[in-house]
Enzyme design. Structure first.
Site, PDB file in Angstrom:
ATOM      1  CB  CYS A   2      -0.866   0.039   1.268  1.00 17.14           C
ATOM      2  SG  CYS A   2      -1.763  -1.483   1.559  1.00 17.14           S
ATOM      3  NE  ARG A  27       4.138   1.889  -1.507  1.00 19.06           N
ATOM      4  CZ  ARG A  27       5.388   1.531  -1.257  1.00 19.06           C
ATOM      5  NH1 ARG A  27       6.356   2.038  -1.983  1.00 19.06           N
ATOM      6  NH2 ARG A  27       5.679   0.698  -0.304  1.00 19.06           N
ATOM      7  CD1 TRP A  74      -2.880  -4.585  -5.040  1.00 11.44           C
ATOM      8  CD2 TRP A  74      -1.935  -5.822  -3.439  1.00 11.44           C
ATOM      9  NE1 TRP A  74      -2.685  -5.861  -5.540  1.00 11.44           N
ATOM     10  CE2 TRP A  74      -2.104  -6.635  -4.582  1.00 11.44           C
ATOM     11  CE3 TRP A  74      -1.359  -6.394  -2.307  1.00 11.44           C
ATOM     12  CZ2 TRP A  74      -1.723  -7.970  -4.619  1.00 11.44           C
ATOM     13  CZ3 TRP A  74      -0.980  -7.728  -2.346  1.00 11.44           C
ATOM     14  CH2 TRP A  74      -1.161  -8.493  -3.503  1.00 11.44           C
ATOM     15  CG  ASN A  98       3.192  -0.678   2.726  1.00  6.76           C
ATOM     16  OD1 ASN A  98       2.619  -1.637   2.220  1.00  6.76           O
ATOM     17  ND2 ASN A  98       4.422  -0.329   2.402  1.00  6.76           N
ATOM     18  N   GLY A  99       1.893  -3.072   4.893  1.00  2.64           N
ATOM     19  CA  GLY A  99       2.581  -4.261   5.399  1.00  2.64           C
ATOM     20  C   GLY A  99       1.572  -5.282   5.881  1.00  2.64           C
ATOM     21  CD  GLU A 478       9.401  -9.162 -19.226  1.00  2.00           C
ATOM     22  OE1 GLU A 478       9.371  -9.953 -18.264  1.00  2.00           O
ATOM     23  OE2 GLU A 478       9.008  -7.988 -19.146  1.00  2.00           O
ATOM     24  CE  LYS A 482       5.715  -6.686 -18.776  1.00  2.00           C
ATOM     25  NZ  LYS A 482       7.044  -6.674 -18.228  1.00  2.00           N
ATOM     26  CD  GLU A 485       2.697  -7.330 -16.077  1.00  5.39           C
ATOM     27  OE1 GLU A 485       3.818  -7.253 -16.564  1.00  5.39           O
ATOM     28  OE2 GLU A 485       2.417  -6.914 -14.939  1.00  5.39           O
ATOM     29  CG  HIS A 501      10.445 -32.891 -23.882  1.00  2.36           C
ATOM     30  ND1 HIS A 501      10.886 -34.179 -24.053  1.00  2.36           N
ATOM     31  CD2 HIS A 501      11.337 -32.091 -24.518  1.00  2.36           C
ATOM     32  CE1 HIS A 501      12.017 -34.165 -24.745  1.00  2.36           C
ATOM     33  NE2 HIS A 501      12.313 -32.902 -25.042  1.00  2.36           N
ATOM     34  CE  LYS A 600       6.603   0.171 -12.072  1.00  2.00           C
ATOM     35  NZ  LYS A 600       6.873  -0.736 -13.203  1.00  2.00           N
TER      36      LYS A 600
HETATM   37  C1  F6R Z   1       5.912  -7.291 -14.548  1.00  2.00           C
HETATM   38  C2  F6R Z   1       6.434  -6.608 -13.375  1.00  2.00           C
HETATM   39  C3  F6R Z   1       6.731  -7.412 -12.168  1.00  2.00           C
HETATM   40  C4  F6R Z   1       7.977  -6.866 -11.453  1.00  2.00           C
HETATM   41  C5  F6R Z   1       8.188  -7.587 -10.125  1.00  2.00           C
HETATM   42  C6  F6R Z   1       9.458  -7.127  -9.435  1.00  2.00           C
HETATM   43  O1  F6R Z   1       5.720  -6.401 -15.617  1.00  2.00           O
HETATM   44  O2  F6R Z   1       6.587  -5.416 -13.382  1.00  2.00           O
HETATM   45  O3  F6R Z   1       6.878  -8.758 -12.462  1.00  2.00           O
HETATM   46  O4  F6R Z   1       9.084  -7.034 -12.301  1.00  2.00           O
HETATM   47  O5  F6R Z   1       7.091  -7.349  -9.304  1.00  2.00           O
HETATM   48  O6  F6R Z   1       9.423  -5.772  -9.172  1.00  2.00           O
HETATM   49  P1  F6R Z   1      10.746  -4.967  -8.890  1.00  2.00           P
HETATM   50  O7  F6R Z   1      11.546  -4.949 -10.161  1.00  2.00           O
HETATM   51  O8  F6R Z   1      10.300  -3.597  -8.482  1.00  2.00           O
HETATM   52  O9  F6R Z   1      11.476  -5.696  -7.805  1.00  2.00           O
END
Ligand code: F6R
Length: 605
Positions: A2, A27, A74, A98-99, A478, A482, A485, A501, A600
């Site tokens: 959060c 966040r 969150w 937050n936590g 990756e 992408k 998500e 396999h 984020k």
């Molecule tokens: C995907 C994404 C997440 C972050 C992950 C780690 O697009 O953004 O998978 O890469 O949550 O976050 P950081 O890099 O801030 O440790």
């Protein structure tokens, strides 16, 4: 996971709190709230949804007061609704958190037995109740201290009190908390970014610290309740302005600026006149390194996976990449001759931070590769390499991924050169290729329209697969992440050689499949795997720098990349997979910058 903010000032604080909360929405954004102290009464307002919903409430019924706290949530404990939104208040105190409080159930029972009633399903409310209870018999500092001592778990807290009209309290254990200094006002916030428009003077609470903010001063206490002083950092102004300009959303802006962020990063690390990489003071002499372990989560983990291939290719060092949430609990043998590299955009990811803490406790050498230089991971690491990508606001990581890979490649080459593992001519050639990277990225970015058109193939797909070998495999992972998500379509990234396999059974007529096939030593093998997919009805989007026409017949679409050397293919392959996820999500009307269920910065486990 959060965001919290607190302000004590000589003027009304609610609009500054709202502005800071908007910056913290990365966040968490499932509910928002604010408490101010208005004429000796706590005025709490909160709602589910985004900060703009809270703004509407304040428009009808403004929050008055010169001190207050705010929160974006969150959800972890309790559904995201108005009651569970923070702050959580009694008539005496109001708390934002937050936590996670791990012993909240036990504490709840203890205080219910004392006659307290709980309104929400959250873990946070116990903090409010415990503090209220202690304040009946203790002074303020003792009440805060004793409350914190009852809590097990992680927290950053902001608190205001009915009976203290010039006081905001902040506390930290595990979750980040910054303190900002202003003129006749002081601030707390989950990160310095939220406070940047109000001040550029920042201190950071360490684990166990708490602080008392009044208009004129800030007092810090450590976990033993001893008064302490804190270093004050001055933030650079460079990244103050975060604006999406003419772009529809932050993600498209952040994809589009990748040639510039790459250039900036290279300016920081490359001495072009000497063909040298400006990375010094690596905490172990590169000649002594026995093993490198790379640790991260999500996209950052994929950059670790990528670096594993480079380290194997260019050095004689053994290497492993790990998912932080696994590494932190495994019985990993930590070794003084090994280098532990932690990769994180935010520098606040709880699992990555915990993995780093584990290494620190065992006195092994650590390196943080982060975007946010004031972050917890940066501050705890022995050695920090910023990626210089500038603030990344879109929840899906794009330019930070490219930046992480770039710094990891440069670090690999630096170590390799120092150990004399690499032939000087090969090193020079690689540096030349890397210098060209921003131009190659720019050229690839200019082909966005082609991906926009093919994106339509994916919107009704049940699922898809991204296939690649060697350097392309981490990018396949990756690409799948992408797409998942952003567009909520199921996608898997596979090493192309694994298809037989098991996963080949999933291919059915019309299923869109992305094949990453740069002209490298795996090319022919990847093409064979692609043909196997086509033979079973797969509709292939092939991403390659191969220019031959002969291949094209059975391929639904071929996206041609500019020419490049295979060692840097990862950077160029990344651009179309970012565009693909973006355009599929756009066509499906998904929220690009704030995908559902995500945040984020993942500051809880
Ligand atoms: C995907 C994404 C997440 C972050 C992950 C780690 O697009 O953004 O998978 O890469 O949550 O976050 P950081 O890099 O801030 O440790």
């Amino acid at each position: 996971m959060c965001g919290i903010v607190g302000i004590v000032s000589n003027k009304s604080v609610s609009s500054s709190i709202i502005n800071a909360l908007k910056k913290l929405e990365y966040r968490g954004y499932d509910s928002a709230g604010i408490s101010t102290l208005n004429n000796g009464f706590i005025d709490e307002k909160k709602c589910s949804g985004r900060v703009e919903n809270l703004e509407k409430i304040l428009f009808q019924n403004p929050s008055v007061g010169d001190l207050g706290i705010g929160h974006v949530r969150w959800a972890t404990h309790g559904v995201p609704n108005q009651i569970n939104a923070h702050p959580h208040s009694t008539d005496q105190v109001s708390v934002v958190h937050n936590g996670i409080i791990e012993n909240s159930d036990k504490l709840k029972k203890e205080y219910e037995a004392k006659g307290y009633k709980f309104k929400s399903q959250t873990d946070t409310e116990v903090i409010t109740i415990i503090l209220t209870d202690f304040l009946k018999n203790e002074n303020l500092v003792d009440s805060v201290y004793k409350t914190l001592n009852k809590l097990i778990g992680s927290f950053a807290l902001g608190v205001i009190f009915k009976n203290y009209n010039d006081l905001v309290v902040g506390a930290r254990r595990g979750s980040p908390l910054a303190v900002g200094y202003g003129h006749n006002e002081n601030f707390i916030g989950s990160d310095s970014y939220a406070l940047k428009t109000m001040t550029n003077k920042i201190s950071y609470l360490d684990d166990g610290d708490f602080c008392l903010l009044s208009k004129e001063k800030v007092e810090f206490y450590n976990s033993d309740k001893k008064k302490i002083n804190k270093e004050v950092f001055e933030l650079s102004n460079e990244d103050n302005v975060v604006d999406k300009g003419d772009f529809k959303d932050f993600m498209s802006k952040e994809i589009d600026e990748q040639n510039l962020t790459t250039k900036k990063c290279l300016n920081e690390y490359l001495d072009k006149s000497r063909n040298e990489i400006n990375i010094y003071n690596i905490p172990i002499d590169p000649n002594q390194i026995k093993k490198i372990r790379l640790i991260g989560c999500g996209t950052a983990y994929h950059s670790c996976l990528m670096a594993k291939y480079w380290i194997e290719e260019f050095t004689s060092i053994d290497v492993e990449s790990d998912i932080a949430s696994e590494f932190r609990y495994r019985n990993v043998k930590l070794n003084k001759d090994d280098l532990y590299i932690f990769v994180s955009q935010s520098g606040e990811t709880a699992d990555t931070y915990a993995a780093l803490e584990k290494c620190k406790k065992n006195n092994v050498k650590t390196c943080g590769i982060v975007n946010v230089v004031e972050s917890s991971i940066a501050r705890l690491s022995d050695f920090v390499l910023p990626i210089h990508a500038g603030p990344e606001i879109g929840v899906a990581s794009t330019k930070a991924f490219i930046g992480q890979m770039l710094v990891l490649l440069l670090l690999t080459l630096k170590i390799s050169k120092d150990r004399k593992d690499i032939d000087p001519n090969v090193f020079k050639k690689l540096i030349d290729d890397i210098i060209n990277l921003p131009d190659l990225i720019k050229e690839t970015l200019s082909k966005q329209k082609e991906i926009q058109e093919i994106a339509r193939d994916f919107i009704n797909a049940k699922g898809t697969m991204y296939l690649g070998r060697g350097y392309s495999y981490p990018i396949a992972m990756e690409g799948a992440l992408k797409l998942k998500e952003l567009s909520y379509i199921h996608a898997e990234g596979y090493a192309a050689g694994e298809m037989k396999h098991g996963p080949l059974a999933l291919i059915e007529d019309g299923m869109p499949i992305v094949v990453l096939a740069p002209k490298d030593r795996y090319f022919e093998k990847t093409i064979s795997n692609m043909q196997e997919v086509i033979a079973r009805g797969g509709k292939v989007l092939m991403i390659t720098n191969d220019k031959s026409k002969t291949l094209s017949e059975n391929i639904r679409f071929k996206f041609e990349l500019p020419d490049f050397q295979s060692h840097i293919s990862a950077f160029l392959l990344t651009i179309p997979i970012q565009f693909l996820a973006y355009h599929v999500a756009l066509l499906k009307n998904c929220d690009i910058d704030k995908p559902r269920n995500l945040a984020k910065s993942v500051t809880v486990e």
